[in-house]
Structures are given as C-alpha cells and as structure tokens.
Design an enzyme around this catalytic site. Structure first.
Site, short mmCIF file in Angstrom:
data_model
loop_
_atom_site.label_atom_id
_atom_site.label_comp_id
_atom_site.label_asym_id
_atom_site.label_seq_id
_atom_site.Cartn_x
_atom_site.Cartn_y
_atom_site.Cartn_z
CD GLN A 130 50.29 11.66 2.58
OE1 GLN A 130 50.70 10.66 3.14
NE2 GLN A 130 49.70 12.63 3.21
CG HIS A 277 47.42 14.95 9.91
ND1 HIS A 277 48.33 15.26 8.94
CD2 HIS A 277 47.67 13.66 10.25
CE1 HIS A 277 49.12 14.22 8.71
NE2 HIS A 277 48.74 13.24 9.49
N GLY A 309 38.14 15.03 8.30
CA GLY A 309 38.14 15.38 9.72
C GLY A 309 36.75 15.30 10.30
N GLY A 310 36.46 14.21 11.00
CA GLY A 310 35.19 14.13 11.73
C GLY A 310 34.02 13.59 10.94
CB ILE A 311 33.56 12.24 7.49
CG1 ILE A 311 33.94 13.55 6.78
CG2 ILE A 311 32.50 11.44 6.73
CD1 ILE A 311 32.79 14.40 6.33
N GLY A 331 39.09 8.95 7.54
CA GLY A 331 40.29 8.21 7.91
C GLY A 331 39.95 7.16 8.94
C1 LIG Z 1 46.11 6.11 12.04
C2 LIG Z 1 46.16 7.34 11.16
C3 LIG Z 1 47.27 7.52 10.35
C4 LIG Z 1 47.35 8.65 9.53
N1 LIG Z 1 48.41 8.79 8.69
C5 LIG Z 1 48.44 9.82 7.83
C6 LIG Z 1 49.46 9.91 6.86
O1 LIG Z 1 50.33 9.05 6.76
N2 LIG Z 1 49.45 10.98 6.03
C7 LIG Z 1 48.48 11.97 6.11
O2 LIG Z 1 48.51 12.94 5.36
N3 LIG Z 1 47.48 11.88 7.00
C8 LIG Z 1 47.44 10.84 7.85
N4 LIG Z 1 46.40 10.73 8.71
C9 LIG Z 1 45.32 11.73 8.68
C10 LIG Z 1 44.23 11.33 7.67
O3 LIG Z 1 44.70 11.38 6.35
C11 LIG Z 1 43.03 12.27 7.77
O4 LIG Z 1 43.45 13.60 7.57
C12 LIG Z 1 42.28 12.16 9.08
O5 LIG Z 1 42.29 10.83 9.57
C13 LIG Z 1 40.86 12.63 8.87
O6 LIG Z 1 40.17 12.64 10.07
P1 LIG Z 1 39.21 11.45 10.58
O7 LIG Z 1 40.13 10.39 11.08
O8 LIG Z 1 38.44 12.13 11.64
O9 LIG Z 1 38.39 10.99 9.41
C14 LIG Z 1 46.31 9.62 9.55
C15 LIG Z 1 45.20 9.42 10.36
C16 LIG Z 1 45.12 8.28 11.15
C17 LIG Z 1 43.89 8.06 12.00
#
Ligand SMILES: Cc1cc2nc3c(=O)[nH]c(=O)nc-3n(C[C@H](O)[C@H](O)[C@H](O)COP(=O)(O)O)c2cc1C
EC number: 1.1.2.3
Length: 391
Positions: A130, A277, A309-311, A331
């Site tokens: 990224q 996100h 998101g939400g998986i 994530g």
């Molecule tokens: C602790 C944490 C840090 C994250 N940092 C980034 C990041 O640096 N860049 C980014 O694009 N998304 C970031 N995200 C978002 C994740 O890429 C992703 O979109 C998101 O976690 C998906 O949702 P989920 O946590 O419900 O699976 C972050 C998410 C979390 C939980």
C-alpha cells in the site's frame, strides 16, 4: 497446543482484550464517531440469509481462486494495517508468513511498524504494497522505488486518507503514538505485563517503514513526519500520473461510490477495494456489502473488485463473492489473533475462515468459487425487487 476455547474470530477478539491494555484494544476494535458504519459492516452481512441446498455431490469442492493472476487458496487476503507492532512484536512478518502458508496475500501498510523490505524477505511472492500520496512527491516516488526494488508487482493506493478521522475511544484514552497511558489507564496496563514490558523497553514500537540516519523512525518522530507529509490534496491526477509510470498492477482502496469506481476504471485501475476502512475513517455511511452491487454494476467487469469490512465468518466471504467481489479481505481478525497468540494464532485464523468458507460453500451447494452467485441467497436477497413496493 490448540486452545479449545478459541474457535472463532469473535473468540480471538475477546482473547485479545486479555493481552492488550484497554487503550490499545479500543484502538484496534474501535471506529469513527458513533461507530454506526463499523457495526453496519458486520450487521449487514448477518442480515443476508443463505439457501441451504441438500444432496449435492461435493467431492470436487475447490475453494481456490485468483486475484490479478495470482493464485489464492481461497478468496481471502490480509487488509493493510499500520502499527501491528503495538499489538505484538511479531508484527507484519508474523502475519505475512502465515499468509504465505495459507496461500493468501499480505498487503503491507504505508503506515506499518515494520519495513516493506523486512516483509518482502518472508513473503516475496505474496506481497502487495500500500502506498500513500505524501505531500512531498519525492517521498512517494522513493517509496515506489523501494517497492519496485523488492519485487512488488501490485501497488494499492490509499484513497480514503485525505480527510481526518475522529475516533472517540482513542480521544478518551488520550491515545498517542508511542502509547503513553494516561493515569486512568495505568492500572489496566499494569495487568497486561507482557505488553507493558514491550512498551517499557520500546521493543519494536517503531515506525520501521521509514528511516533516518539508518535507524527506524521512533513513533513520535513518525507522527511529526506524517503530520508534515499528510496530503489533503491527493486526487485523481496523482493516480493518473502513477498509472502512466507504474507498469505493474495498480489497485485503489477505499472506494464506496459507484461514480468513483467508474472513475478509477477510466484512470486505469486494475482492481478496486470496496472499503470504508472498517468504519475507522468516516461514520454514517453504508456497510461495504450494501454498496458492492452498485460498484459491480459500474465497473462492469473492467477491473477486479475486492471487499473488506466486517468479514468475521467464512460465510461472509461466500456472500461477498456471490455479490461480485473477486476476493474479500479481513483486517481486525488477523490483528486479534496476532495480539492473542502471535504467528500460530494468525495461522489458526486462516484455518478457521478456510473451514467455515468451505463448509458454507458446501451448504449452498457450490463446488467452485466461480459458481457463487446471487442464487445462493434466501428469500429477499435472491429475488430483490428492483422497485419499492411500498407507497
Ligand atoms: C489497527 C488497524 C490499522 C489499519 N491501518 C490501515 C492502514 O494503514 N491503511 C489502510 O488502508 N487501512 C488500514 N486499516 C483498515 C483495513 O485495511 C481494513 O480496511 C479494515 O480493517 C477492514 O475491516 P475489518 O477490520 O472489519 O476487517 C486499518 C485497520 C485496523 C483495524
């Protein structure tokens, strides 16, 4: 030995709370403002019901697929997450190694606590990078050169970081990087000795992705660096310029609108992440699974679409793929596992989601990922009226 009490992603979420100070678990679990979008991501998956089919020959059931020509054991990748170092010292390499073993892809965050080069050593063929359009274009260019130098073939542009988020859990804790627990959090942090030891010794609590004088930036230095390099001006022209310079795959993350998805395709995106996100940036917007169909329509097969998101369950991945995503990403589930038990726990999360996904494919009567389509939904979703019947 496998912990028999941990059999689901939610078990890992709860277990990670026992390892992390509240301030850090709130940072991990929380979202923006009222967290409506964050909750909706999971709730809207739950609201979609599936049709169970019986007596289907499942002997040839195969969960594999491809993303941009790369084979995946199942349609699941690791979403980019910055700051994995504050959950566990294994951080990015631990998750990346597990992703390799699981036949998945690890997406390294531009905000990672561990360098892209370090991760490339352990996951050379399973790594996407990224990137962010920093205010100083030379910084962006130098980062892209680093990605090229370690053989990264797919860049993921962060498309949803131009504006500032407000996470109220973090504000209540006074969370800063590096974490400095306010007095109210001291007691709680003291009950998490292994985390506290790492914090006190500063082990790995760096932004190792960027260096000065040959050493990783400390978190406080990185905060200053990021504040001065945050770029509210990043726009489609930057994307188009990058497209003309970068010969590999180019993907954009953070698309929640069909018009933006169509624009991304016009500008040459090979892939689009439908992502809010995880509800961490902007609240009061729909769940990703709800906007997916309109984005699939707008893209019309001209680029691959991924969703995060939400998986939390294997059947969530089944639903996302059936509605047009080539793959899903998770994530927090991987971070919960990392915080709970390091690398073996991340392996286990891949295993849990693989077992659940395979089981769900069988129950909806599909033997291949390519066969997952809207016929798998029960009731309303299967025959959703195109016009409202209410007046
Ligand atoms: C602790 C944490 C840090 C994250 N940092 C980034 C990041 O640096 N860049 C980014 O694009 N998304 C970031 N995200 C978002 C994740 O890429 C992703 O979109 C998101 O976690 C998906 O949702 P989920 O946590 O419900 O699976 C972050 C998410 C979390 C939980």
């Amino acid at each position: 030995m496998r912990n028999k009490w941990i059999v689901s992603i939610d078990d890992y979420r709860k277990a990670s709370r026992k390892q992390l100070p509240k301030m850090i678990s709130d940072y991990l679990e929380g979202g923006a403002l009222d967290e409506t979008t964050m909750r909706a991501n999971e709730d809207r998956f739950d609201a979609l019901m599936l049709r169970q089919r019986s007596m289907v020959d499942l002997r040839g059931l195969n969960t594999s697929t491809t993303v941009l020509g790369h084979s995946l054991a199942m349609p699941l990748m690791v979403a980019p997450m910055g700051m994995l170092t504050i959950f566990h010292p294994g951080s990015d390499p631990a998750v990346a190694r597990a992703a390799v073993r699981a036949g998945s892809i690890f997406i390294h965050s531009a905000w990672a606590g561990c360098s892209l080069e370090e991760v490339a050593k352990v996951a050379p063929d399973n790594l996407w990078a990224q990137i962010a359009f920093w205010k100083d274009p030379a910084e962006t260019a130098s980062y892209i050169s680093r990605a090229r130098a370690v053989g990264v073939e797919t860049l993921v542009v962060a498309g949803d970081v131009g504006s500032s988020s407000k996470r109220e859990r973090d504000l209540h804790h006074g969370l800063s990087m590096p974490p400095r627990p306010p007095v109210a959090d001291y007691f709680n942090a003291a009950t998490r000795p292994s985390w506290l030891w790492r914090w006190l010794t500063g082990r790995k609590m760096t932004y190792g992705n960027y260096q000065i004088n040959g050493r990783p930036l400390r978190m406080d230095e990185m905060n200053n660096w990021m504040a001065s390099n945050k770029n509210p001006g990043a726009n489609w022209e930057d994307f188009a310029r990058l497209r003309s310079e970068w010969k590999g795959n180019l993907v954009i993350k953070g698309i929640m609108d069909a018009e933006d998805a169509a624009r991304a395709v016009e500008e040459g995106a090979d892939g689009i992440f439908v992502s809010n996100h995880g509800g961490r940036q902007f609240d009061s917007q729909p769940a990703t699974i709800d906007v997916l169909p309109s984005i699939v329509d707008a893209v019309g097969g001209r680029a691959e679409i991924y969703l995060d998101g939400g998986i939390r369950r294997g059947h969530d991945i089944v639903k996302a793929v059936a509605l047009g995503a080539k793959a899903a990403l998770a994530g927090r589930p991987f971070a919960y596992a990392l915080a709970t038990g390091g690398e073996p726990a991340v392996d286990r999360v891949f295993g849990i989601l693989q077992e659940e996904f395979k089981g769900a494919m069988g129950f909806v009567g599909k033997s291949s990922v390519a066969d997952l389509d809207s016929s798998i939904f029960a009731g309303q979703a299967q025959s959703a009226p195109t016009e409202s019947v209410l007046i």
